[in-house]
Design an enzyme around this catalytic site. Structure first.
Site, short mmCIF file in Angstrom:
data_model
loop_
_atom_site.label_atom_id
_atom_site.label_comp_id
_atom_site.label_asym_id
_atom_site.label_seq_id
_atom_site.Cartn_x
_atom_site.Cartn_y
_atom_site.Cartn_z
N PHE A 111 -1.36 15.92 4.64
CA PHE A 111 -1.75 15.33 3.37
C PHE A 111 -0.53 15.34 2.45
CE2 PHE A 111 -3.62 14.84 -0.77
CZ PHE A 111 -4.52 13.81 -0.53
N ASP B 184 -4.14 5.44 6.37
CA ASP B 184 -4.65 6.67 6.95
C ASP B 184 -5.67 6.29 8.02
OD1 ASP B 184 -5.01 9.47 7.01
OD2 ASP B 184 -6.65 9.38 5.59
N GLU C 194 0.84 -1.20 0.00
CA GLU C 194 0.00 0.00 0.00
C GLU C 194 0.87 1.25 0.00
OE1 GLU C 194 -2.51 1.68 -0.32
OE2 GLU C 194 -4.33 0.86 0.53
N ASP C 195 0.33 2.31 -0.51
CA ASP C 195 1.05 3.58 -0.47
C ASP C 195 1.00 4.20 0.94
OD1 ASP C 195 -1.69 3.99 -0.67
OD2 ASP C 195 -1.55 5.50 -2.26
N ARG D 21 1.44 11.97 -8.71
CA ARG D 21 1.84 10.59 -8.40
C ARG D 21 3.28 10.32 -8.83
NH1 ARG D 21 -2.70 7.56 -6.94
NH2 ARG D 21 -4.67 8.16 -7.89
P1 IMP Z 1 -7.75 4.89 4.54
O1 IMP Z 1 -8.81 3.92 4.15
O2 IMP Z 1 -8.31 6.09 5.23
O3 IMP Z 1 -6.62 4.26 5.31
O4 IMP Z 1 -7.22 5.52 3.21
C1 IMP Z 1 -6.24 4.95 2.48
C2 IMP Z 1 -6.18 5.60 1.11
O5 IMP Z 1 -6.50 6.98 1.16
C3 IMP Z 1 -4.77 5.52 0.60
O6 IMP Z 1 -4.53 4.31 -0.06
C4 IMP Z 1 -4.71 6.73 -0.30
O7 IMP Z 1 -5.21 6.41 -1.57
C5 IMP Z 1 -5.64 7.74 0.35
N1 IMP Z 1 -4.86 8.69 1.20
C6 IMP Z 1 -4.83 8.75 2.54
N2 IMP Z 1 -4.01 9.72 2.98
C7 IMP Z 1 -3.51 10.29 1.87
C8 IMP Z 1 -2.56 11.35 1.66
O8 IMP Z 1 -2.00 11.98 2.58
N3 IMP Z 1 -2.28 11.66 0.36
C9 IMP Z 1 -2.85 11.00 -0.67
N4 IMP Z 1 -3.73 9.99 -0.53
C10 IMP Z 1 -4.05 9.64 0.74
MG MG Z 2 -4.30 3.97 -2.14
#
Ligand code: IMP
Ligand code: MG
Length: 176
Positions: free
Chosen positions: A152, A103, A99-100, A165
Protein backbone atom coordinates in the site's frame (compact mmCIF):
# COMPACT_ATOMS: atom_id res chain seq x y z
CA UNK A 1 -2.67 1.46 14.20
CA UNK A 2 1.01 2.35 14.15
CA UNK A 3 2.74 2.64 10.82
CA UNK A 4 5.66 4.28 9.09
CA UNK A 5 6.17 5.48 5.53
CA UNK A 6 9.20 3.97 3.82
CA UNK A 7 10.37 5.63 0.57
CA UNK A 8 9.92 3.37 -2.45
CA UNK A 9 10.41 5.64 -5.48
CA UNK A 10 12.25 8.94 -5.09
CA UNK A 11 11.17 12.25 -6.59
CA UNK A 12 13.97 12.45 -9.15
CA UNK A 13 13.25 8.97 -10.42
CA UNK A 14 9.55 9.81 -10.79
CA UNK A 15 10.28 13.04 -12.65
CA UNK A 16 12.70 11.31 -15.02
CA UNK A 17 10.22 8.58 -15.74
CA UNK A 18 7.38 11.04 -16.38
CA UNK A 19 9.65 12.88 -18.85
CA UNK A 20 10.31 9.62 -20.69
CA UNK A 21 6.60 8.83 -20.74
CA UNK A 22 5.79 12.31 -22.08
CA UNK A 23 8.34 11.86 -24.88
CA UNK A 24 6.84 8.51 -25.76
CA UNK A 25 3.28 9.90 -25.80
CA UNK A 26 4.44 12.95 -27.81
CA UNK A 27 5.87 10.62 -30.45
CA UNK A 28 2.76 8.44 -30.55
CA UNK A 29 0.42 11.43 -30.92
CA UNK A 30 2.58 13.60 -33.20
CA UNK A 31 0.35 15.76 -35.41
CA UNK A 32 -2.76 15.04 -33.29
CA UNK A 33 -4.50 16.60 -30.30
CA UNK A 34 -4.68 14.97 -26.87
CA UNK A 35 -7.58 15.23 -24.43
CA UNK A 36 -6.34 14.18 -20.98
CA UNK A 37 -8.76 12.99 -18.36
CA UNK A 38 -7.62 13.08 -14.80
CA UNK A 39 -9.16 10.64 -12.38
CA UNK A 40 -9.45 12.60 -9.17
CA UNK A 41 -8.05 13.02 -6.70
CA UNK A 42 -5.03 10.77 -6.94
CA UNK A 43 -4.30 11.33 -10.64
CA UNK A 44 -4.07 15.12 -10.36
CA UNK A 45 -0.38 15.46 -9.45
CA UNK A 46 0.65 12.99 -12.13
CA UNK A 47 -1.49 14.50 -14.89
CA UNK A 48 -0.17 18.01 -14.24
CA UNK A 49 3.46 16.87 -14.44
CA UNK A 50 2.83 14.73 -17.51
CA UNK A 51 0.86 17.43 -19.36
CA UNK A 52 3.62 20.01 -18.81
CA UNK A 53 6.14 17.69 -20.44
CA UNK A 54 4.18 16.85 -23.60
CA UNK A 55 5.69 18.36 -26.76
CA UNK A 56 4.28 21.87 -27.11
CA UNK A 57 3.39 21.34 -30.77
CA UNK A 58 0.59 19.08 -29.52
CA UNK A 59 -2.62 20.72 -28.30
CA UNK A 60 -3.45 19.28 -24.90
CA UNK A 61 -6.85 19.82 -23.28
CA UNK A 62 -7.79 18.50 -19.85
CA UNK A 63 -10.90 17.44 -17.96
CA UNK A 64 -11.57 15.81 -14.62
CA UNK A 65 -13.70 13.06 -13.25
CA UNK A 66 -13.93 11.27 -9.96
CA UNK A 67 -14.78 7.66 -9.28
CA UNK A 68 -14.78 6.00 -5.93
CA UNK A 69 -13.99 2.44 -5.00
CA UNK A 70 -12.18 2.98 -1.70
CA UNK A 71 -13.34 4.30 1.62
CA UNK A 72 -10.74 5.00 4.22
CA UNK A 73 -9.60 1.37 4.15
CA UNK A 74 -6.76 -0.17 2.20
CA UNK A 75 -8.89 -2.75 0.40
CA UNK A 76 -11.08 -2.19 -2.64
CA UNK A 77 -14.82 -2.49 -2.03
CA UNK A 78 -15.41 -3.59 -5.61
CA UNK A 79 -18.08 -0.91 -6.05
CA UNK A 80 -17.19 1.86 -8.47
CA UNK A 81 -19.26 5.01 -8.33
CA UNK A 82 -18.97 8.11 -10.57
CA UNK A 83 -18.73 10.94 -8.08
CA UNK A 84 -17.98 13.70 -10.58
CA UNK A 85 -18.53 13.47 -14.32
CA UNK A 86 -16.62 15.22 -17.12
CA UNK A 87 -17.48 18.79 -18.12
CA UNK A 88 -16.99 18.27 -21.84
CA UNK A 89 -17.91 15.74 -24.51
CA UNK A 90 -15.12 13.37 -25.56
CA UNK A 91 -16.69 12.41 -28.88
CA UNK A 92 -14.08 12.19 -31.64
CA UNK A 93 -11.20 13.06 -29.27
CA UNK A 94 -7.96 11.23 -28.57
CA UNK A 95 -8.49 10.55 -24.90
CA UNK A 96 -5.78 9.56 -22.44
CA UNK A 97 -7.01 8.70 -18.96
CA UNK A 98 -4.34 9.48 -16.37
CA UNK A 99 -4.49 7.43 -13.19
CA UNK A 100 -2.41 7.31 -10.06
CA UNK A 101 -2.50 3.55 -9.63
CA UNK A 102 -4.12 0.42 -10.99
CA UNK A 103 -4.81 -2.07 -8.29
CA UNK A 104 -7.69 -4.54 -8.79
CA UNK A 105 -8.37 -2.76 -12.10
CA UNK A 106 -12.08 -2.42 -11.32
CA UNK A 107 -12.12 1.39 -11.34
CA UNK A 108 -10.45 1.67 -14.73
CA UNK A 109 -12.40 -1.18 -16.22
CA UNK A 110 -15.72 0.48 -15.52
CA UNK A 111 -14.40 3.94 -16.43
CA UNK A 112 -13.08 2.82 -19.80
CA UNK A 113 -16.33 0.98 -20.58
CA UNK A 114 -18.31 4.08 -19.72
CA UNK A 115 -16.06 6.37 -21.76
CA UNK A 116 -15.98 4.12 -24.84
CA UNK A 117 -19.77 4.51 -25.03
CA UNK A 118 -19.22 8.24 -25.56
CA UNK A 119 -17.39 7.57 -28.85
CA UNK A 120 -13.89 8.97 -28.45
CA UNK A 121 -11.62 8.63 -31.52
CA UNK A 122 -9.19 6.71 -29.30
CA UNK A 123 -8.90 5.88 -25.62
CA UNK A 124 -5.73 4.90 -23.78
CA UNK A 125 -4.70 4.75 -20.17
CA UNK A 126 -1.56 6.21 -18.66
CA UNK A 127 -0.86 5.24 -15.07
CA UNK A 128 1.87 6.30 -12.70
CA UNK A 129 1.84 2.96 -10.85
CA UNK A 130 0.64 -0.54 -11.52
CA UNK A 131 0.26 -3.37 -9.00
CA UNK A 132 -0.30 -6.31 -11.37
CA UNK A 133 -0.31 -8.88 -8.52
CA UNK A 134 -3.61 -7.46 -7.32
CA UNK A 135 -5.47 -7.49 -10.61
CA UNK A 136 -8.91 -9.14 -10.53
CA UNK A 137 -10.21 -7.94 -13.91
CA UNK A 138 -8.61 -8.00 -17.32
CA UNK A 139 -7.19 -4.57 -18.05
CA UNK A 140 -4.67 -3.63 -20.74
CA UNK A 141 -2.79 -0.43 -20.01
CA UNK A 142 -0.70 1.13 -22.75
CA UNK A 143 1.43 3.49 -20.65
CA UNK A 144 2.75 2.47 -17.22
CA UNK A 145 5.48 4.45 -15.47
CA UNK A 146 6.29 2.01 -12.65
CA UNK A 147 5.27 -1.54 -11.82
CA UNK A 148 5.36 -2.04 -8.07
CA UNK A 149 4.94 -4.98 -5.67
CA UNK A 150 1.76 -5.53 -3.67
CA UNK A 151 2.29 -2.80 -1.07
CA UNK A 152 0.00 0.00 0.00
CA UNK A 153 1.65 3.21 -1.19
CA UNK A 154 1.16 6.93 -0.65
CA UNK A 155 2.48 10.19 -2.09
CA UNK A 156 2.44 11.88 -5.48
CA UNK A 157 -1.36 12.03 -5.30
CA UNK A 158 -1.96 8.76 -3.48
CA UNK A 159 -3.51 8.89 -0.04
CA UNK A 160 -3.95 6.92 3.11
CA UNK A 161 -7.16 8.17 4.71
CA UNK A 162 -6.83 11.36 2.58
CA UNK A 163 -3.38 12.14 3.93
CA UNK A 164 0.08 12.20 2.27
CA UNK A 165 -1.09 13.08 -1.25
CA UNK A 166 1.37 15.96 -1.26
CA UNK A 167 4.50 13.88 -0.62
CA UNK A 168 6.80 14.44 -3.63
CA UNK A 169 7.86 10.76 -3.60
CA UNK A 170 6.14 7.36 -3.41
CA UNK A 171 6.34 5.69 -0.03
CA UNK A 172 5.10 2.32 1.21
CA UNK A 173 2.94 2.30 4.33
CA UNK A 174 4.36 -0.29 6.70
CA UNK A 175 2.12 -1.28 9.56
CA UNK A 176 3.81 -2.24 12.82
P1 IMP B 1 -8.80 -0.45 -8.29
O1 IMP B 1 -10.19 -0.20 -8.76
O2 IMP B 1 -8.74 -1.56 -7.29
O3 IMP B 1 -7.81 -0.63 -9.41
O4 IMP B 1 -8.41 0.78 -7.41
C1 IMP B 1 -7.88 1.91 -7.93
C2 IMP B 1 -7.92 3.01 -6.90
O5 IMP B 1 -7.72 2.52 -5.58
C3 IMP B 1 -6.78 3.97 -7.16
O6 IMP B 1 -7.14 4.94 -8.10
C4 IMP B 1 -6.51 4.50 -5.78
O7 IMP B 1 -7.37 5.58 -5.51
C5 IMP B 1 -6.86 3.36 -4.85
N1 IMP B 1 -5.63 2.60 -4.47
C6 IMP B 1 -5.27 1.37 -4.87
N2 IMP B 1 -4.09 1.00 -4.36
C7 IMP B 1 -3.69 2.04 -3.60
C8 IMP B 1 -2.50 2.27 -2.82
O8 IMP B 1 -1.56 1.46 -2.70
N3 IMP B 1 -2.45 3.48 -2.17
C9 IMP B 1 -3.43 4.40 -2.27
N4 IMP B 1 -4.55 4.23 -3.00
C10 IMP B 1 -4.67 3.05 -3.66
MG1 MG C 1 -7.53 7.00 -7.77
Amino acid sequence: MNYKIVPLIYEEEINNRISEMAECISRDYAGQDIHMICVLKGGAFFMCELAKKINQDINVTIDFMAASSYGSETHSSGNVRIVKDLDESIEGKNVIITEDIIDSGRTLKSLTELLWNRKPASLEVCTLLDKPDRRVVDMVVKYTCFTIPDKFVVGYGLDYDQKYRNLPYIGAVEFE
